[in-house]
Enzyme design. Sequence first.
Site, PDB file in Angstrom:
ATOM      1  N   ARG A 160       0.836  -1.199   0.000  1.00  0.00           N
ATOM      2  CA  ARG A 160       0.000   0.000   0.000  1.00  0.00           C
ATOM      3  C   ARG A 160       0.875   1.254   0.000  1.00  0.00           C
ATOM      4  O   ARG A 160       0.574   2.232  -0.699  1.00  0.00           O
ATOM      5  CB  ARG A 160      -0.920   0.003   1.214  1.00  0.00           C
ATOM      6  N   ASN A 188     -10.693  -4.270  -1.301  1.00  0.00           N
ATOM      7  CA  ASN A 188     -10.573  -3.237  -2.339  1.00  0.00           C
ATOM      8  C   ASN A 188      -9.647  -3.668  -3.466  1.00  0.00           C
ATOM      9  O   ASN A 188      -8.735  -4.468  -3.254  1.00  0.00           O
ATOM     10  CB  ASN A 188     -10.032  -1.945  -1.709  1.00  0.00           C
ATOM     11  N   CYS A 228     -19.097  -1.841   0.908  1.00  0.00           N
ATOM     12  CA  CYS A 228     -18.236  -0.716   1.259  1.00  0.00           C
ATOM     13  C   CYS A 228     -18.897   0.039   2.404  1.00  0.00           C
ATOM     14  O   CYS A 228     -20.121   0.020   2.545  1.00  0.00           O
ATOM     15  CB  CYS A 228     -18.045   0.210   0.059  1.00  0.00           C
ATOM     16  N   HIS A 232     -16.322   3.814  -4.557  1.00  0.00           N
ATOM     17  CA  HIS A 232     -15.383   4.927  -4.402  1.00  0.00           C
ATOM     18  C   HIS A 232     -15.527   5.961  -5.515  1.00  0.00           C
ATOM     19  O   HIS A 232     -14.589   6.710  -5.803  1.00  0.00           O
ATOM     20  CB  HIS A 232     -13.933   4.423  -4.308  1.00  0.00           C
ATOM     21  N   TYR A 285     -14.004  10.375  -1.943  1.00  0.00           N
ATOM     22  CA  TYR A 285     -13.073   9.941  -2.990  1.00  0.00           C
ATOM     23  C   TYR A 285     -13.157  10.831  -4.225  1.00  0.00           C
ATOM     24  O   TYR A 285     -12.231  10.834  -5.043  1.00  0.00           O
ATOM     25  CB  TYR A 285     -13.342   8.486  -3.371  1.00  0.00           C
TER      26      TYR A 285
END
Length: 421
Positions: free
Chosen positions: A90, A144, A164, A194, A244
Amino acid sequence: MKLAVVGGGSTYTPELIDGFARLRDTLPIEELVLVDPAADRLELVSGLARRIFAKQDHAGKITTTTDIDAGVADADAVLLQLRVGGQAARNQDETWPLECGCVGQETTGAGGLAKALRTVPVVLDIAERVRRTNPDAWIIDFTNPVGIVTRALLQAGHKAVGLCNVAIGFQRKFARLLEVEPGQVHLDHVGLNHLSWELGVRLGGPDGENVLPKLLAEHGDAIADDLHMPRKLVDRLGVVPSYYLRYFYAHDEVVKELGTKPSRAAEVAAMEKELLEMYGDPALDEKPELLAKRGGAFYSEAAVDLAASLLGDGGSPVQVVNTYNNGTLPFLPDDAVIEVQARVGRDGATPLAVPALDPLYAGLIANVTAYEDLALEAALRGGRDRVFKALLAHPLIGQFDYAEGLTDRLIAHNREHLAWA
């Protein structure tokens, strides 16, 4: 009822356990299996999980295993919450795109594509194991990028619904502002995972009074501050965009911000270390306050609601989920995965009708769906050219030089996770 959580060693898990304990009448779990390859984390997380169940007088049994096949055997539902490559991967997703002047984020843009490429093959392997062991089990995907992963699962014929916590977060926030119970608030939530907007906020049910104009008039500053967007933007839209959308509406500003501070992954890694130390304390028997800063707020409530509806009659009849479009948004193919309100039951999720969308939203949804088509193709079949095409199609990239540079960086940083590289 037996549930399995793949990725059960996550520091998220006590949030999920707390929800299972509090909402046991909605979802009466008899056995909960935490599955994770990291045995050391499993020991810490499961110890706290059992103490949470005991404190709240939950009679369910919690077991652990590092063996996926054993963990999902006979499960009524399997919840996926895994992170391939961990926080280290990440951190890369959030940093190397900045070198090309593009946003670095774990689910949006080039970083989101990298995560999809790492994740889709792993999730599909797990799903095949579930199908071999228990073909009737529902798969609830919280992994995700949820939209792409859920589409991969559905296209492979699995019984899957994506989940989500963005929508339930808005629901809880609006309920507080309106001073009503969360169950009274229904969202006209439309878009992709998102990439969504709250077009209406209704009291009492999907056909109730739309109080969004009242919310914006009376609480617009607070809502805009939470989104990190200017009030004048929210007022001009007349809707509430997901946070987002800031990566799209203020891309260059966000890139500058991200270049001046540690990555979110670095912050979370430090937080996880502290959380795991807490979990090892035999006196701790509730989720610590620090966990709220980890992310995933209200994830447990959403997961309980969805699982209860898929497995019985305990959940809400209408929920925001990720599922096949099937004509709901007429400008998208039927097999696109959208995030909207849907009727959820034992047969899965059926989206509710959505009014014709303003081109301001429909255009961006169509563009990102095209990117997701190409992203899934790259995740399933591999190859530098497929990665490049997906990046070139993304509205936050879209330039040849950017796509070329990002393609090389993505492959270099993810080679160990890409069988074809």
